[in-house]
Write a protein that holds these residues in place. Sequence first.
Motif, PDB file in Angstrom:
ATOM      1  N   LEU A 184       0.844  -1.193   0.000  1.00 63.53           N
ATOM      2  CA  LEU A 184       0.000   0.000   0.000  1.00 63.53           C
ATOM      3  C   LEU A 184       0.880   1.244   0.000  1.00 63.53           C
ATOM      4  N   VAL A 185       0.589   2.157  -0.874  1.00 65.39           N
ATOM      5  CA  VAL A 185       1.374   3.382  -1.020  1.00 65.39           C
ATOM      6  C   VAL A 185       0.565   4.569  -0.480  1.00 65.39           C
ATOM      7  N   SER A 186       1.125   5.279   0.480  1.00 63.59           N
ATOM      8  CA  SER A 186       0.559   6.545   0.984  1.00 63.59           C
ATOM      9  C   SER A 186      -0.788   6.388   1.661  1.00 63.59           C
ATOM     10  N   ILE A 187      -1.105   5.181   2.103  1.00 68.08           N
ATOM     11  CA  ILE A 187      -2.365   4.988   2.819  1.00 68.08           C
ATOM     12  C   ILE A 187      -2.028   4.615   4.259  1.00 68.08           C
ATOM     13  N   GLY A 188      -2.446   5.453   5.193  1.00 67.59           N
ATOM     14  CA  GLY A 188      -2.235   5.176   6.607  1.00 67.59           C
ATOM     15  C   GLY A 188      -3.555   5.065   7.325  1.00 67.59           C
ATOM     16  N   ALA A 189      -3.521   4.424   8.463  1.00 74.29           N
ATOM     17  CA  ALA A 189      -4.749   4.235   9.239  1.00 74.29           C
ATOM     18  C   ALA A 189      -5.373   5.568   9.633  1.00 74.29           C
ATOM     19  N   GLU A 190      -4.530   6.602   9.900  1.00 73.46           N
ATOM     20  CA  GLU A 190      -5.049   7.899  10.327  1.00 73.46           C
ATOM     21  C   GLU A 190      -5.959   8.523   9.286  1.00 73.46           C
ATOM     22  N   GLU A 191      -5.560   8.431   7.980  1.00 76.56           N
ATOM     23  CA  GLU A 191      -6.381   9.023   6.921  1.00 76.56           C
ATOM     24  C   GLU A 191      -7.773   8.375   6.884  1.00 76.56           C
ATOM     25  N   ILE A 192      -7.814   7.043   7.129  1.00 77.33           N
ATOM     26  CA  ILE A 192      -9.100   6.342   7.093  1.00 77.33           C
ATOM     27  C   ILE A 192      -9.934   6.749   8.310  1.00 77.33           C
ATOM     28  N   VAL A 193      -9.262   6.815   9.481  1.00 75.63           N
ATOM     29  CA  VAL A 193      -9.986   7.184  10.720  1.00 75.63           C
ATOM     30  C   VAL A 193     -10.503   8.610  10.632  1.00 75.63           C
ATOM     31  N   ASP A 194      -9.719   9.460   9.944  1.00 72.85           N
ATOM     32  CA  ASP A 194     -10.129  10.865   9.825  1.00 72.85           C
ATOM     33  C   ASP A 194     -11.167  11.070   8.725  1.00 72.85           C
ATOM     34  N   GLY A 195     -11.533  10.025   7.982  1.00 75.18           N
ATOM     35  CA  GLY A 195     -12.569  10.141   6.951  1.00 75.18           C
ATOM     36  C   GLY A 195     -12.081  10.758   5.662  1.00 75.18           C
ATOM     37  N   ASN A 196     -10.795  10.558   5.333  1.00 72.03           N
ATOM     38  CA  ASN A 196     -10.241  11.084   4.076  1.00 72.03           C
ATOM     39  C   ASN A 196     -10.873  10.312   2.909  1.00 72.03           C
ATOM     40  N   VAL A 197     -11.678  11.002   2.114  1.00 70.13           N
ATOM     41  CA  VAL A 197     -12.424  10.342   1.020  1.00 70.13           C
ATOM     42  C   VAL A 197     -11.482   9.700   0.013  1.00 70.13           C
ATOM     43  N   LYS A 198     -10.467  10.468  -0.406  1.00 70.82           N
ATOM     44  CA  LYS A 198      -9.556   9.950  -1.430  1.00 70.82           C
ATOM     45  C   LYS A 198      -8.831   8.716  -0.942  1.00 70.82           C
ATOM     46  N   MET A 199      -8.332   8.766   0.308  1.00 69.18           N
ATOM     47  CA  MET A 199      -7.605   7.631   0.832  1.00 69.18           C
ATOM     48  C   MET A 199      -8.529   6.410   1.012  1.00 69.18           C
ATOM     49  N   THR A 200      -9.744   6.707   1.469  1.00 71.54           N
ATOM     50  CA  THR A 200     -10.698   5.602   1.665  1.00 71.54           C
ATOM     51  C   THR A 200     -11.039   4.936   0.332  1.00 71.54           C
TER      52      THR A 200
END
Length: 923
Positions: free
Chosen positions: A122-138
Amino acid sequence: ASREHAANHRSLSGSSRHVWGGQTNDYMQPEEDWDRDLLLDPAWEKQQRKTFTAWCNSHLRKAGTQIENIEEDFRDGLKLMLLLEVISGERLAKPERGKMRVHKISNVNKALDFIASKGVKLVSIGAEEIVDGNVKMTLGMIWTIILRFAIQDISVEETSAKEGLLLWCQRKTAPYKNVNIQNFHISWKDGLGFCALIHRHRPELIDYGKLRKDDPLTNLNTAFDVAEKYLDIPKMLDAEDIVGTARPDEKAIMTYVSSFYHAFSGAQKAETAANRICKVLAVNQENEQLMEDYEKLASDLLEWIRRTIPWLENRAPENTMQAMQQKLEDFRDYRRLHKPPKVQEKCQLEINFNTLQTKLRLSNRPAFMPSEGKMVSDINNAWGGLEQAEKGYEEWLLNEIRRLERLDHLAEKFRQKASIHESWTDGKEAMLQQKDYETATLSEIKALLKKHEAFESDLAAHQDRVEQIAAIAQELKYVFSPHRCTARVIKKICDYSYQAWGGRSMGTFDSPRTEKLLETIDQLYLEYAKRAAPFNNWMEGAMEDLQDTFIVHTIEEIQGLTTAHEQFKATLPDADKERQAILGIHNEVSKIVQTYHVNMAGTNPYTTITPQEINGKWEHVRQLVPRRDQALMEEHARQQQNERLRKQFGAQANVIGPWIQTKMEEIGRISIEMHGTLEDQLNHLRQYEKSIVNYKPKIDQLEGDHQQIQEALIFDNKHTNYTMEHIRVGWEQLLTTIARTINEVENQILTRDAKGISQEQMNEFRASFNHFDRDHSGTLGPEEFKACLISLGYDIGNDAQGEAEFARIMSIVDPNRMGVVTFQAFIDFMSRETADTDTADQVMASFKILAGDKNYITVDELRRELPPDQAEYCIARMAPYNGRDAVPGALDYMSFSTAKSSTMLHSILSKKNQPTTKRHLFC
């Protein structure tokens, strides 16, 4: 702002970071591409939201839940972990149930770690982005999950996942007009691609013929609605979004299309199973057809032989040349027109039989045993009987024609001689029966005695010719019976004449009264009669000989007749002198009569042959001589033409005969040589076959020359030892040999490819076989084969056990008991355990897939999954299923897959009232 937000999270929690992308998955995007995709087109983002949400829900609902907002509902990691468990079928680590941020990050990291454990970087995807609701990362994370679990395993012809999915779409939609799938964006805008996929697998759901390319909204809505209602594929996109976007989002389309792929994956398995079954059934059908063709061809050929043999064995002669020549013409038609196709049929019959046996052996099926009386050996025996009946038939015809030619010649000769001598006998019997001697004076008795003496001289001259006529009549008596009477009459007259004159010598005579002058005339008359009779006989014989028909067959014979004729012509001057001397005697009598005015009571009492008759016959002889010259010249020219025909035929036959023999030897060498591959041998043989076929006009030309020879009644030819029959038989054997040899090599190639035999192994087999094939017949007798097996390490002793083992092996290599082992049977035996064929278990498993794991299959299922002809083939042959779970019309595919289904073929042939003994066929 998005980049800045992502950067802040990277700086705060670098230890929990995962990389998305990498070189191990060619369907992933490198990191810089993902950075670019962070600036998603709003339309694409909308399409991805809808598609990915629907895709996730299609799996989550199996666990009794769903998501509404893709960036919100995965923030605590619980549904994300549940999603991964559903789509993978595995259990993840126990989730944290706390509500704090740290609990959420832990759950998301567990999910990301699971994804990484499946080989995805996985490139540039961290758990924080998902927890924070980052649409692009999700969305990127969900796309990664889709790629790994929905697309990665799709591969067609060893292509990558994306290319494999695209190739699958192209193949499935290829037959449909207005569909041209080249990518996962604009190729799908008109909706026809989706409709085509559905129609290809479930044609009853969409009426594809009513769709229009210029109505994409209707097409897309139709496909999406049908997929959701009947295929359990949720609606992942809105038709308006796709139509309203210049370039639909590739990830959304791929996700949607992959759902179609997986929805139809069951059909794909069924297709694979159906292909396996079709392959096996095709072999069955082909083998059955070969069996039926063999039976029919064998029956037709045996019936033709049965009808033909009596015709060839009928040696009843005809009484006319025309009838016998018609028989000869019929035989020529038989040899040139009727028999050659039957020779080809017999050859094809053997080729079909050998090919069938090879295919059965390669499929681990038992050997084919034809019906009673239709074995290959039966065909060969019947054919041998045909050739035995044929042997000598043409020679008999020619001898009969020669016999009739001679009889016609004798009949003509008899007619000529009998006609001449019948005229000679006219009045002779009446004259001999007169009793004028009873009242005659002594001088009259003397005259009568002298007259009888002259008659006896004439009779003696005719005696040889009468015997000739009698001999001819004897030879002709059963052919031309009316002429026997004439010969008998002539013979009777001759015998009677002696008896009559013998009785006359006993009469009583008066005392002699003579006059010197009359005695002189009387002596001249007597001398005239004695010389005129043999000369007249000579002329009549000459006329017969000059008009005689003759039969000659060589130049030497006609030259002999010509020489005899020249010798006859050389005697004509002496004959003319004799004629003049005889006429001189008559003139002397006339002179005495005129000089002494002797009163003569009548003509010469000793003969009826007049000078005018002698001159007339002499003139006729002179006229016949040049006619005979002409006839002999014409016959000489005909014999020269016949000799030219002999030389012409001989020159061709002396080339064709050795050519055929040479080709036979060369074919034999090619078939056993070990140079190059089997394909090289096959190509070489096919070149030979082509050259042989191209040689056929020379055979036809020789046939034409042979017909001219027969029509010219030429019965021998010193210029060649080859007869037309030798050439015909050799040509038939050559055509049969090249066809059989090509078939043998083709079967060897089938065996080699089916059993994985290397060329080196094939050469070893051939070397062993050739070593024991000492007569180069291309086959091994039982003892030769036994020695070959022993040399290869088989323990076959001379005890009872060894004999039993050898008998078992012979039943394998010679199932039809021909008494020989071919090279094909030899390599089959040597490699019999290496075959890789479709087993009964594989076929049964394939049927089980088509049956939906049931123990039986229905007629509807067979007709839906198999081509029509093969579906009906199975329906006609499958027995009813009688298990506890049976339904009306259930069919037993298990027994069908495992049985040696001789009953199948039996049921077919019994409908045709054909014998079915000894027939076998594996399903």
